[in-house]
Scaffold this motif. Structure first.
Motif, PDB file in Angstrom:
ATOM      1  N   GLY A 353       2.097  -0.966  -7.917  1.00 20.02           N
ATOM      2  CA  GLY A 353       3.125  -1.001  -6.825  1.00 20.02           C
ATOM      3  C   GLY A 353       2.452  -0.765  -5.482  1.00 20.02           C
ATOM      4  O   GLY A 353       2.722  -1.219  -4.517  1.00 20.02           O
ATOM      5  N   MET A 354       1.412   0.139  -5.578  1.00 25.45           N
ATOM      6  CA  MET A 354       0.526   0.443  -4.408  1.00 25.45           C
ATOM      7  C   MET A 354       0.060  -0.654  -3.669  1.00 25.45           C
ATOM      8  O   MET A 354       0.201  -0.953  -2.448  1.00 25.45           O
ATOM      9  N   ILE A 355      -0.707  -1.658  -4.496  1.00 24.64           N
ATOM     10  CA  ILE A 355      -1.231  -2.840  -4.022  1.00 24.64           C
ATOM     11  C   ILE A 355       0.007  -3.571  -3.493  1.00 24.64           C
ATOM     12  O   ILE A 355      -0.212  -4.538  -2.595  1.00 24.64           O
ATOM     13  N   ALA A 356       0.870  -3.931  -4.468  1.00 23.17           N
ATOM     14  CA  ALA A 356       1.589  -5.233  -4.487  1.00 23.17           C
ATOM     15  C   ALA A 356       2.715  -4.843  -2.876  1.00 23.17           C
ATOM     16  O   ALA A 356       2.753  -5.672  -2.321  1.00 23.17           O
ATOM     17  N   VAL A 357       3.471  -3.628  -2.800  1.00 21.60           N
ATOM     18  CA  VAL A 357       3.819  -3.333  -1.469  1.00 21.60           C
ATOM     19  C   VAL A 357       3.268  -3.617  -0.367  1.00 21.60           C
ATOM     20  O   VAL A 357       3.719  -4.165   0.664  1.00 21.60           O
ATOM     21  N   PHE A 358       1.925  -3.152  -0.207  1.00 27.82           N
ATOM     22  CA  PHE A 358       1.067  -3.275   0.909  1.00 27.82           C
ATOM     23  C   PHE A 358       0.897  -4.687   1.130  1.00 27.82           C
ATOM     24  O   PHE A 358       0.969  -5.212   2.222  1.00 27.82           O
ATOM     25  N   CYS A 359       0.483  -5.364   0.205  1.00 34.10           N
ATOM     26  CA  CYS A 359       0.269  -6.929   0.362  1.00 34.10           C
ATOM     27  C   CYS A 359       1.415  -7.609   0.667  1.00 34.10           C
ATOM     28  O   CYS A 359       1.311  -8.356   1.589  1.00 34.10           O
TER      29      CYS A 359
END
Length: 431
Positions: A353-359
C-alpha cells in the motif's frame, strides 16, 4: 566538425555535468541532513511532548502566509507553487527562485512544529531546485544545461531525503513528464543523488527509517490476482487524495481571493477542530510512529482516511512540506486494515500500500518500483513491479503535481494531447 573535436566536446560536457551535479549533491546532502535532524527534533522532542502546540497552528499559518505573500513572488514566479514551480522550471515555463529553498524549509518547520500533516520530500526537492538555480546563475549555465541541473536538484533532494540514491536518480528524470524519461540528465541525476545520499548518511551521520517485510506470499496466480485488485484500490485512494487536496486549494483560493494568510489560518483552524474531534494527535505531523507500527501490529482501520483528510486540508490550505510520507502513511495503514480480508501478511500489504498509493500520486512507476527495491531489500519485487504498473495506469491523468506534462497517454482510452499538463487536462474535464 571532426571526430576528435566531437569527442572532446562530449567529454568536456560530461565532466561539467558531473562537476555541477556533485556540487548540487554535496549542498543538498548537507541541507537535507539539517532538514531531517530539525524535523525530528521539532516533531519528536517538542510537538509530541507538548500537544497544546496544535492550538498555535493557525498562527503559524499566518506567519507562513505572510512570508510567502510578501517575499515569495518575483516576475510572475511564485514559490507557493512548490514542486510545480520546479517542474515548470525544467520545462522552461517558469524560473525557480533561489529563495525558494530557505523559505520552504522555514515553512516546513512551522508546519511540523505546530502539527500540520506533512512530509519532507517536497522541502528537499524545492531546496534542490533552489540550489540548482544558484549553481546555474553562478556558472552562467546555458538554458539546456539549466534544465538538466534542475532535474539533478530533484534527484539529490529525493535520494538524500529517503536514503534511496538509485530511486533518486530516476525520480529526477521521471517526475517532470509522464510517459517520457529525460535520459540526457542521467549522468547528472545519478551523480547528484549518490553524492547527496553519501553526504547525508556518511558525512553527517543522519539515518533513515527502516521498514521490514516479515514475509512475502509465494508466487502464484491467486497472489498476483490479489495484488492487482489491491493495487487498483490503492490507486483510487491516491486519486481521491489528489482530487480532494487540489479541490481544497481551488476552493480556498477562490473564497479567500488567493490570500495565503487567510487560507493558511483557516486551514490551521480546521486541523485544530479535526484533532479535537478525533481526540488524538496521531494524524498530525509526519505520523512516522503509526507508519512503522502498521508493519508490525493491527492499527485503527480508518487511520488511512483520517490521515488523508488531515493532509489534504493541511497542504490544500497553503502549508508546505511534502506529500510522500503522508501517502506512505495512507497506503501502509490501508494495507494493514485490508490484510485480514485478503489473507496476506500484514507487513507485506503495508509495504504494498505504501508503494502503490505513492506511485498513483507521483506518476513515476519506474522510480517508485526502485524505491520498493531499495527500501525493502528486494523482497517481493515481482509483486511490487505489478502493483506499480497497475496503480500507475488506474490512477489516470491525476497526480500530486498539476504541472506534470503528459508526453504519452497512459492508455489509448485517455483522450489527451501530447504535451498537455495534468492541470490543463483536469480543467478540460470540468468544462
Amino acid at each position: 566538425m571532426n571526430t576528435k573535436l566531437k569527442y572532446k566536446i562530449f567529454i568536456s560536457t560530461l565532466f561539467k555535468w558531473g562537476f555541477w551535479a556533485a556540487i548540487i549533491g554535496a549542498i543538498i546532502g548537507s541541507t537535507t541532513a539539517f532538514l531531517l535532524t530539525t524535523n525530528d527534533f521539532l516533531g519528536n522532542e517538542i510537538r509530541e511532548k507538548n500537544s497544546w502546540l496544535i492550538f498555535f497552528l493557525p498562527l503559524g499559518g499566518i506567519v507562513l502566509g505572510y512570508i510567502y505573500m510578501n517575499f515569495g513572488k518575483s516576475n510572475g514566479n511564485d514559490i507557493a507553487k512548490g514542486n510545480n514551480l520546479v517542474i515548470e522550471g525544467v520545462h522552461g515555463i517558469s524560473k525557480v527562485l533561489r529563495r525558494m529553498g530557505p523559505f520552504v524549509y522555514l515553512g516546513t518547520f512551522i508546519t511540523v512544529l505546530f502539527g500540520g500533516s506533512t512530509g519532507r520530500e517536497g522541502a528537499a526537492i524545492q531546496m534542490g531546485g533552489s540550489v540548482a538555480e544558484t549553481v546555474n546563475q553562478y556558472f552562467k549555465v546555458n538554458i539546456l544545461d539549466t534544465k538538466i541541473l534542475l532535474m539533478s536538484g530533484i534527484s539529490a533532494g529525493f535520494g538524500s531525503a529517503f536514503g534511496t540514491p538509485i530511486t533518486g536518480a530516476i525520480f529526477g528524470m521521471e517526475m517532470v513528464a509522464i510517459g517520457k524519461l529525460k535520459y540526457e540528465a542521467l549522468l547528472s541525476c545519478l551523480v547528484a543523488s549518490f553524492v547527496g545520499h553519501y553526504v547525508t548518511e556518511k558525512v553527517w551521520g543522519v539515518g533513515h527509517e527502516n521498514f521490514i517485510i516479515q514475509s512475502v506470499p509465494e508466487l502464484s496466480i491467486l497472489s498476483f490476482s490479489k495484488v492487482i485488485i489491491l493495487a487498483i484500490i490503492f490507486s483510487l485512494v491516491s486519486v481521491t487524495y489528489c482530487q480532494l487536496r487540489h479541490g481544497i486549494q481551488t476552493v480556498s483560493e477562490k473564497y479567500f481571493k488567493k490570500n495565503h494568510i487567510k487560507r493558511a489560518f483557516f486551514g490551521g483552524c480546521v486541523i485544530v477542530i479535526l484533532t479535537l474531534i478525533v481526540g488524538s494527535t496521531d494524524y498530525n505531523g509526519r505520523g512516522l510512529d503509526m507508519l512503522e507500527e502498521s508493519f508490525k501490529e493491527a492499527i485503527p482501520p480508518f487511520a488511512f482516511f483520517a490521515k488523508l483528510i488531515f493532509t489534504a486540508v493541511t497542504m490544500g490550505s497553503g502549508f508546505v512540506g511534502g506529500e510522500a510520507i503522508p501517502l506512505f502513511f495512507i497506503g501502509a495503514t490501508l494495507g494493514n486494515a485490508l490484510s485480514p480480508y485478503f489473507d496476506m501478511p500484514m507487513s507485506f500489504l503495508a509495504a504494498l500500500g505504501m508503494i502503490a498509493v505513492f506511485c498513483g500520486g507521483a506518476n513515476t512507476p519506474l522510480a517508485v518500483f526502485l524505491l520498493s527495491v531499495e527500501m525493502f531489500n528486494g523482497k517481493g519485487v515481482e509483486y511490487f513491479f505489478v502493483a506499480c504498473i497497475v496503480s500507475y495506469i488506474f490512477s489516470g491523468h491525476h497526480g500530486l503535481w498539476p504541472s506534470q506534462t503528459v508526453f504519452a497517454p497512459k492508455s489509448r482510452l485517455y483522450n489527451t494531447v501530447n504535451g498537455e499538463s495534468i492541470g490543463t487536462i483536469e480543467k478540460k474535464k470540468k468544462h
